[in-house]
Design a protein around this motif. Structure first.
Motif, mmCIF file in Angstrom:
data_model
loop_
_atom_site.group_PDB
_atom_site.id
_atom_site.type_symbol
_atom_site.label_atom_id
_atom_site.label_comp_id
_atom_site.label_asym_id
_atom_site.label_seq_id
_atom_site.Cartn_x
_atom_site.Cartn_y
_atom_site.Cartn_z
ATOM 1 N N ASN A 25 0.868 -1.105 0.129
ATOM 2 C CA ASN A 25 0.008 0.080 0.044
ATOM 3 C C ASN A 25 0.892 1.362 0.133
ATOM 4 O OD1 ASN A 25 -2.470 -1.295 0.064
ATOM 5 N ND2 ASN A 25 -2.142 -2.000 2.178
ATOM 6 N N LEU A 26 0.753 2.223 -1.055
ATOM 7 C CA LEU A 26 1.437 3.307 -0.983
ATOM 8 C C LEU A 26 0.866 4.571 -0.521
ATOM 9 C CD1 LEU A 26 2.598 2.739 -4.630
ATOM 10 C CD2 LEU A 26 3.547 2.073 -2.713
ATOM 11 N N SER A 27 1.581 5.656 -0.232
ATOM 12 C CA SER A 27 1.135 7.026 0.214
ATOM 13 C C SER A 27 1.386 7.832 -0.977
ATOM 14 C CB SER A 27 2.014 7.011 1.433
ATOM 15 O OG SER A 27 1.544 6.438 2.493
ATOM 16 N N PRO A 28 0.766 8.947 -0.871
ATOM 17 C CA PRO A 28 0.952 10.097 -1.821
ATOM 18 C C PRO A 28 2.590 10.600 -2.017
ATOM 19 C CG PRO A 28 -1.084 10.715 -0.334
ATOM 20 C CD PRO A 28 -0.431 9.448 0.250
ATOM 21 N N SER A 29 3.291 10.498 -0.850
ATOM 22 C CA SER A 29 4.589 10.704 -0.890
ATOM 23 C C SER A 29 5.428 9.517 -1.951
ATOM 24 C CB SER A 29 5.449 10.772 0.459
ATOM 25 O OG SER A 29 5.164 9.674 0.826
ATOM 26 N N ASP A 30 4.913 8.376 -2.000
ATOM 27 C CA ASP A 30 5.436 7.385 -2.570
ATOM 28 C C ASP A 30 5.202 7.565 -4.154
ATOM 29 O OD1 ASP A 30 6.411 5.850 -0.379
ATOM 30 O OD2 ASP A 30 4.281 5.077 -0.188
ATOM 31 N N VAL A 31 4.344 8.391 -4.552
ATOM 32 C CA VAL A 31 3.703 8.422 -5.956
ATOM 33 C C VAL A 31 4.123 9.706 -6.458
ATOM 34 C CG1 VAL A 31 2.017 6.638 -5.571
ATOM 35 C CG2 VAL A 31 1.442 9.022 -5.603
ATOM 36 N N ALA A 32 4.866 10.614 -5.562
ATOM 37 C CA ALA A 32 4.990 11.906 -5.728
ATOM 38 C C ALA A 32 5.984 12.058 -7.138
ATOM 39 C CB ALA A 32 5.453 12.819 -4.857
ATOM 40 N N SER A 33 6.962 11.076 -7.228
ATOM 41 C CA SER A 33 8.007 11.279 -8.269
ATOM 42 C C SER A 33 8.257 9.908 -8.933
ATOM 43 C CB SER A 33 9.061 11.937 -7.896
ATOM 44 O OG SER A 33 10.060 11.180 -7.241
ATOM 45 N N ARG A 34 8.724 10.016 -10.121
ATOM 46 C CA ARG A 34 9.294 8.710 -10.622
ATOM 47 C C ARG A 34 10.183 7.750 -9.653
ATOM 48 N NH1 ARG A 34 8.619 6.064 -15.432
ATOM 49 N NH2 ARG A 34 10.244 4.738 -16.223
ATOM 50 N N ASP A 35 11.153 8.877 -9.316
ATOM 51 C CA ASP A 35 12.180 7.919 -8.221
ATOM 52 C C ASP A 35 11.586 7.405 -7.136
ATOM 53 O OD1 ASP A 35 14.123 8.404 -10.028
ATOM 54 O OD2 ASP A 35 15.001 10.178 -8.929
ATOM 55 N N SER A 36 10.520 8.255 -6.414
ATOM 56 C CA SER A 36 10.010 7.713 -5.220
ATOM 57 C C SER A 36 8.842 6.460 -5.368
ATOM 58 C CB SER A 36 9.171 8.951 -4.547
ATOM 59 O OG SER A 36 8.026 9.427 -5.279
ATOM 60 N N THR A 37 8.478 6.437 -6.529
ATOM 61 C CA THR A 37 7.764 5.265 -6.806
ATOM 62 C C THR A 37 8.500 4.082 -7.204
ATOM 63 O OG1 THR A 37 6.052 6.696 -7.831
ATOM 64 C CG2 THR A 37 5.940 4.405 -8.525
ATOM 65 N N LYS A 38 9.457 4.125 -7.898
ATOM 66 C CA LYS A 38 10.370 3.122 -8.387
ATOM 67 C C LYS A 38 11.196 2.475 -7.033
ATOM 68 C CE LYS A 38 13.181 3.058 -11.788
ATOM 69 N NZ LYS A 38 14.138 3.303 -12.967
ATOM 70 N N LYS A 39 11.296 3.624 -6.140
ATOM 71 C CA LYS A 39 12.087 3.039 -4.966
ATOM 72 C C LYS A 39 11.014 2.410 -3.829
ATOM 73 C CE LYS A 39 14.366 5.147 -0.681
ATOM 74 N NZ LYS A 39 14.888 6.309 -0.044
ATOM 75 N N SER A 40 9.661 2.766 -4.124
ATOM 76 C CA SER A 40 8.769 2.104 -3.148
ATOM 77 C C SER A 40 8.363 0.723 -3.664
ATOM 78 C CB SER A 40 7.390 2.843 -3.163
ATOM 79 O OG SER A 40 7.810 4.135 -2.608
ATOM 80 N N LEU A 41 8.259 0.732 -5.191
ATOM 81 C CA LEU A 41 7.898 -0.634 -5.922
ATOM 82 C C LEU A 41 9.079 -1.377 -6.292
ATOM 83 C CD1 LEU A 41 4.701 0.667 -8.022
ATOM 84 C CD2 LEU A 41 4.760 -0.828 -5.808
ATOM 85 N N GLY A 42 10.060 -1.160 -6.536
ATOM 86 C CA GLY A 42 11.363 -1.700 -7.121
ATOM 87 C C GLY A 42 11.298 -2.961 -6.480
ATOM 88 N N GLY A 43 11.543 -3.229 -5.255
ATOM 89 C CA GLY A 43 11.746 -4.513 -4.525
ATOM 90 C C GLY A 43 10.536 -5.267 -4.402
ATOM 91 N N PHE A 44 9.304 -4.728 -4.743
ATOM 92 C CA PHE A 44 8.076 -5.512 -4.693
ATOM 93 C C PHE A 44 7.764 -6.014 -6.180
ATOM 94 C CE2 PHE A 44 3.139 -5.466 -4.554
ATOM 95 C CZ PHE A 44 3.064 -6.365 -3.618
ATOM 96 N N LEU A 45 7.954 -5.423 -6.989
ATOM 97 C CA LEU A 45 7.762 -5.938 -8.500
ATOM 98 C C LEU A 45 9.039 -6.817 -8.754
ATOM 99 C CD1 LEU A 45 6.297 -2.595 -10.278
ATOM 100 C CD2 LEU A 45 5.102 -4.691 -9.129
ATOM 101 N N ARG A 46 9.193 -7.773 -8.166
ATOM 102 C CA ARG A 46 10.396 -8.605 -8.309
ATOM 103 C C ARG A 46 10.297 -9.448 -9.655
ATOM 104 N NH1 ARG A 46 7.179 -10.079 -4.254
ATOM 105 N NH2 ARG A 46 6.313 -12.068 -4.344
#
Lengths: 191, 123
Positions: free
Chosen positions: B102-123
């Protein structure tokens, strides 16, 4: 359309798309052309201002992920049509809601598909059936709707809801070309 | 494939949240297919059929060895994925919820923050 402030606003738009245009995992074996999202199509719709609604995949839900190749002739039976109609009922509820809210509604199917074809569907010559022994060159693209789109159209018609302006991406056609298809879709969207 | 909140595919419909394309782009570029959950304004009459069809897919893909993940949005009711309804439907079948992020607004604020949040999850 004008807002209360007098600014001109474009009409809101929604595209109901065949399930597999967003999830190629739903395709029958050997018919997926991309790993996941058909991004040239979905990105075009998004950049053109469309909300994306994903229709259900009746084949995946009926015969599962490891199903055999099938044609419209085989799917054209009361049980499969009843299954499609049950999916059409909740899909029509959603289409109806968008239309009631004033959205321009379009439908982008999967041309050549026995279920999701809009302009073209798929049959076989000779007609498949019985022991699985199919060759891809026996799969014939013919004009007409797939069974799922046909049942969705019937459900909408029974509710007095106009069938949306519709086209299909011919990804089940043997001569499919992505660039040509995206250009054709862009032309459809601008009509 | 990834089951996602409507918000991630149609962020322009959510005035109080960032109009962020990054989750969609991250999932797309990772080669995952998407199963989109219903929008929050879903007609109630349609919800049962839709949730049932998503549960069918989770069950079928899971049985066939596919990776099935779920991405929701913290600031939306039901995480934007109708979490309680989906969990109830799956529970009745004896099927577990997919691995969830589950993501928060800060996670989706930029491409980098989204990649950081999802990178390990989308394995």
């Amino acid at each position: 359309m004008k807002s209360a402030g007098g600014k001109r606003r474009s009409r809101r738009k929604v595209a109901f798309v065949a399930h597999c245009l967003v999830n190629q995992n739903a395709k029958v074996a050997e018919f997926a052309r991309l790993p996941g999202v058909v991004s040239p199509v979905i990105d075009l719709l998004k950049s053109s201002g469309y909300v994306i609604e994903q229709l259900p995949c009746p084949e995946l839900l009926f015969n599962g992920a490891t199903r055999w190749w099938t044609t419209k002739d085989i799917y054209d039976n009361p049980g499969y049509r009843r299954h499609c109609r049950s999916l059409a009922k909740f899909s029509a509820d959603v289409i109806e809601r968008y239309q009631r809210d004033g959205y321009e509604v379009i439908l982008i199917g999967l041309d050549g598909s026995p279920s999701s074809g809009v302009r073209f569907t798929g049959t076989s010559e000779p007609i498949w059936g019985g022991r699985p022994d199919a060759r891809i060159d026996e799969y014939k693209i013919v004009p007409g709707r797939g069974i799922w789109i046909d049942e969705l159209a019937k459900e909408l018609d029974e509710r007095g809801i106009p069938f949306p302006k519709a086209s299909g991406v011919p990804m089940d056609s043997p001569d499919f070309d992505m660039d040509r298809s995206v250009a054709e879709l862009a032309s459809f969207l601008s009509d | 494939m990834v089951i996602i909140a409507d918000y991630f595919l149609n962020p322009q419909q959510y005035e109080r949240l960032p109009n962020s394309p990054h989750v969609y782009e991250c999932v797309r570029d990772s080669g995952y297919g998407i199963i989109k959950m219903p929008p929050l304004a879903m007609p109630k009459v349609a919800l049962t059929g839709w949730i049932s069809s998503v549960a069918d897919q989770i069950q079928e893909y899971g049985n066939r060895g596919f990776t099935v993940l779920l991405v929701g949005m913290n600031s939306l009711p039901g995480k934007g994925v109708w979490a309680s309804q989906l969990k109830k439907e799956l529970s009745a079948r004896g099927v577990e919820m997919p691995a969830t992020k589950n993501l928060s607004p800060s996670d989706v604020a930029s491409r980098d923050s989204t990649k950081k949040s999802l990178g390990g999850f989308l394995r």
